[in-house]
Scaffold this motif. Structure first.
Motif, short mmCIF file in Angstrom:
data_model
loop_
_atom_site.label_atom_id
_atom_site.label_comp_id
_atom_site.label_asym_id
_atom_site.label_seq_id
_atom_site.Cartn_x
_atom_site.Cartn_y
_atom_site.Cartn_z
N VAL A 305 1.52 7.71 36.99
CA VAL A 305 0.64 8.86 36.75
C VAL A 305 0.03 9.38 38.05
O VAL A 305 -0.59 10.45 38.07
N GLY A 306 0.21 8.64 39.13
CA GLY A 306 -0.24 9.10 40.43
C GLY A 306 0.79 9.97 41.13
O GLY A 306 0.59 10.38 42.27
N LYS A 307 1.91 10.25 40.44
CA LYS A 307 2.96 11.09 40.99
C LYS A 307 3.02 12.40 40.21
O LYS A 307 2.55 12.49 39.09
N ILE A 308 3.60 13.43 40.82
CA ILE A 308 3.72 14.73 40.18
C ILE A 308 5.10 14.85 39.54
O ILE A 308 6.11 14.52 40.15
N GLY A 309 5.13 15.33 38.28
CA GLY A 309 6.39 15.56 37.61
C GLY A 309 6.94 14.32 36.93
O GLY A 309 6.30 13.26 36.91
N THR A 310 8.14 14.46 36.35
CA THR A 310 8.79 13.34 35.70
C THR A 310 9.25 12.37 36.79
O THR A 310 10.17 12.67 37.54
N ALA A 311 8.60 11.22 36.87
CA ALA A 311 8.84 10.30 37.98
C ALA A 311 9.22 8.92 37.48
O ALA A 311 9.13 8.63 36.28
N VAL A 312 9.66 8.07 38.39
CA VAL A 312 10.05 6.69 38.05
C VAL A 312 9.28 5.72 38.94
O VAL A 312 8.68 6.10 39.93
N VAL A 313 9.32 4.45 38.54
CA VAL A 313 8.70 3.38 39.31
C VAL A 313 9.80 2.41 39.72
O VAL A 313 10.68 2.07 38.92
N THR A 314 9.76 1.95 40.96
CA THR A 314 10.78 1.02 41.45
C THR A 314 10.25 -0.41 41.44
O THR A 314 9.04 -0.65 41.36
N LEU A 315 11.17 -1.36 41.57
CA LEU A 315 10.77 -2.77 41.66
C LEU A 315 9.88 -3.00 42.88
O LEU A 315 8.92 -3.76 42.81
N ASN A 316 10.20 -2.34 43.98
CA ASN A 316 9.40 -2.53 45.19
C ASN A 316 7.97 -2.03 44.99
O ASN A 316 7.01 -2.65 45.47
N GLU A 317 7.81 -0.90 44.29
CA GLU A 317 6.46 -0.39 44.01
C GLU A 317 5.69 -1.34 43.12
O GLU A 317 4.50 -1.61 43.33
N LEU A 318 6.36 -1.87 42.10
CA LEU A 318 5.71 -2.85 41.23
C LEU A 318 5.36 -4.11 41.99
O LEU A 318 4.28 -4.69 41.79
N ASN A 319 6.26 -4.54 42.86
CA ASN A 319 6.01 -5.75 43.64
C ASN A 319 4.79 -5.56 44.55
O ASN A 319 3.93 -6.44 44.65
N GLN A 320 4.71 -4.40 45.19
CA GLN A 320 3.55 -4.13 46.06
C GLN A 320 2.27 -4.08 45.23
O GLN A 320 1.23 -4.60 45.65
N PHE A 321 2.34 -3.47 44.05
CA PHE A 321 1.15 -3.39 43.19
C PHE A 321 0.70 -4.79 42.77
O PHE A 321 -0.49 -5.09 42.76
N LEU A 322 1.67 -5.64 42.44
CA LEU A 322 1.34 -7.02 42.05
C LEU A 322 0.66 -7.76 43.19
O LEU A 322 -0.32 -8.49 42.97
N GLN A 323 1.17 -7.59 44.40
CA GLN A 323 0.58 -8.27 45.54
C GLN A 323 -0.82 -7.73 45.84
O GLN A 323 -1.74 -8.50 46.14
N GLU A 324 -0.99 -6.42 45.73
CA GLU A 324 -2.31 -5.85 45.94
C GLU A 324 -3.27 -6.31 44.84
O GLU A 324 -4.46 -6.53 45.09
N ASP A 325 -2.74 -6.47 43.62
CA ASP A 325 -3.56 -6.96 42.52
C ASP A 325 -4.03 -8.38 42.79
O ASP A 325 -5.17 -8.75 42.48
#
Length: 488
Positions: A305-325
């Motif tokens: 939801v932080g992106k504009i338009g119909t977007a996707v999430v990658t494993l790397n983005e999820l991995n970074q989010f998990l580490q930041e979490d």
């Protein structure tokens, strides 16, 4: 959960997922608005650019490919120009298209979104919701029967455009049950009984309110409505998405799990539901528990939801989010081994680690200003705090005034201190050697060559910095003033 997630990167075998549902071509017109039409009280868009994207079940498939899955897509498109474009987009994403059939009697479903200044101002839908022909339905059923046994799981993405007929849905549930595969459904319409036998359904709260014969005014009402829908669909679970309220996972005879949203900024919710079901399905089919899959999908929604338009999430983005979490949720006061893991996580996602140390007995304004300046030099500040024994060895038998736990608790309340490690030695050399910070900071009452740990930090390419201190402020001076005042 974090250990399981890492296995998604390590697995040589990609997760194979069958996605069945309505295929939509998303069209975007980007521009700006600076005036109102003289013909009617509507804005005039000055068009700057246009692009096409995968929508509906095709966006679910697109999300899954971005997550590293092997995706087989089932649906239909018209024998028209938009159908050709949609098939080309799908093929470009390396999604299997053998299960996509061409309609003769209806056009390709499309949604045209007009975006001005990064905000959606208008949507135009082009669709035909007439039932698919029996011959098309038969082809889809045959493909499903042949393909399900080779899959790790099935996702049904229902946009109520005619693909998921009662017969098609029954075939999916029956075939999946026979070969013991999970089926996750993103439902539409008011009849959830057609999904009978699925593993999980993922409606939003508004859809729950429309379908359940219960007026939802309280949390207890939502709980009862969810129980009703689980019974109606004979599902194992229901995941209710609630927008800015996050989501709630319900399971038979278990307490609901409330998962707050983790979105930082919301620019566009387009396709967020597709992201949720994609990540939830992939996780469940990969061996995650229902709750783990829900938490991962919640994180993914927060990203998309932080992106504009119909977007996707990658494993790397999820991995970074998990580490930041992990960084966000870790306790402030750490043991050395815990701190080493935090430093490793921080560096993995490109964050700069700053280290300083001291006794911090009777904290004063000079301490606060020094820590603020130190924190601004990087992304994470770790404070090495001398233990009580260490302080006594340095300052004498009457110190510290506050014990190490009190000092650590006070420091942990400061927003500029991310983590604290208590050490027993008189110098932090061993701690610096273990943590390997990017920047070592001391006050400018030291000279660079006097800073303990300088050679260690510089040996691996780190930096040493001196921060101006507030002159005349120290714990010793404060104590002297208190004693002087008491004598007078």
């Amino acid at each position: 959960m974090k250990t399981k997630f890492q296995h998604l990167f390590d697995e040589k075998k990609r997760v194979k997922i069958l996605v069945v549902g309505d295929l939509i071509l998303d069209e975007y017109i980007w521009g700006s608005v600076s005036r109102i039409s003289p013909e009617a009280p509507v804005p005039i868009l000055e068009s700057k650019s246009e692009n096409l994207a995968l929508g509906g079940a095709a966006n679910v498939a697109n999300n899954l490919v971005a997550l590293g899955c092997d995706v087989y897509l089932v649906g239909g498109v018209g024998k028209d120009e938009k159908g050709d474009k949609l098939l080309e987009l799908i093929g470009n994403r390396n999604i299997h298209t053998d299960g996509i059939f061409r309609f003769v009697h209806r056009p390709t479903t499309s949604k045209i979104r007009v975006i001005a200044h990064n905000q959606q101002v208008l949507r135009i839908d082009k669709e035909d919701n007439r039932p698919i022909l029996p011959e098309t339905e038969k082809k889809i059923i045959n493909y499903i029967n042949e393909t399900v046994p080779q899959m790790d799981g099935v996702i049904c993405s229902d946009y109520n455009k005619g693909i998921l007929t009662e017969k098609v849905t029954h075939t999916i549930m029956h075939r999946a049950k026979n070969v013991k595969k999970h089926v996750v459904v993103d439902p539409k319409g008011t009849d959830f009984s057609k999904y009978k036998g699925c593993t999980v359904i993922t409606p939003n709260q508004l859809e729950v309110e429309r379908v359940a014969p219960i007026k939802i005014a309280t949390q207890e009402d939502l709980d009862r409505a969810a129980e009703y829908l689980i019974s109606l669909a004979k599902a194992e679970s229901i995941l209710v998405t609630r927008g800015k309220e996050g989501m709630i996972l319900y399971r038979k005879k278990k307490k609901p799990v409330d998962i707050p949203t983790v979105a930082r900024e919301v620019f566009d919710v387009t396709g967020a539901g597709d992201t949720v079901i994609s990540v939830f399905g992939m996780s469940l089919f990969s061996g995650f528990t229902f709750e783990e899959a829900a938490r991962l999908s919640n994180m993914a929604a927060g990203i998309v939801v932080g992106k504009i338009g119909t977007a996707v999430v990658t494993l790397n983005e999820l991995n970074q989010f998990l580490q930041e979490d992990m960084l966000r949720t870790s306790p402030t006061i750490l043991e050395v081994e815990e701190a080493k893991k935090i430093v490793s996580l921080a560096k993995n996602i490109g964050k700069k680690v700053v280290f300083t140390n001291g006794c911090y007995d009777l904290i004063h304004g000079g301490h606060i200003e020094f820590l603020q300046k130190s924190r601004r030099m990087g992304d994470i500040l770790i404070l090495g705090l001398n233990s009580d024994d260490s302080v006594r060895a340095i300052k004498g038998p009457n110190r510290p005034i506050k014990n190490q736990q009190e000092r650590a608790n006070i420091l942990s309340a400061l927003q500029d201190v991310d983590y604290i490690v208590i050490f027993n030695e008189q110098t932090p050399e061993n701690l610096i050697r273990e943590l390997r910070p990017d920047i070592l900071v001391k006050g400018d009452d030291y000279k660079i060559d006097q800073v303990v740990g300088r050679e260690i930090v510089e040996s691996y390419g780190g930096k040493v910095a001196l921060v101006p201190i507030v002159k005349g402020l120290s714990t010793t001076n404060t104590l002297d003033q208190i004693l002087q005042h008491h004598k007078s």
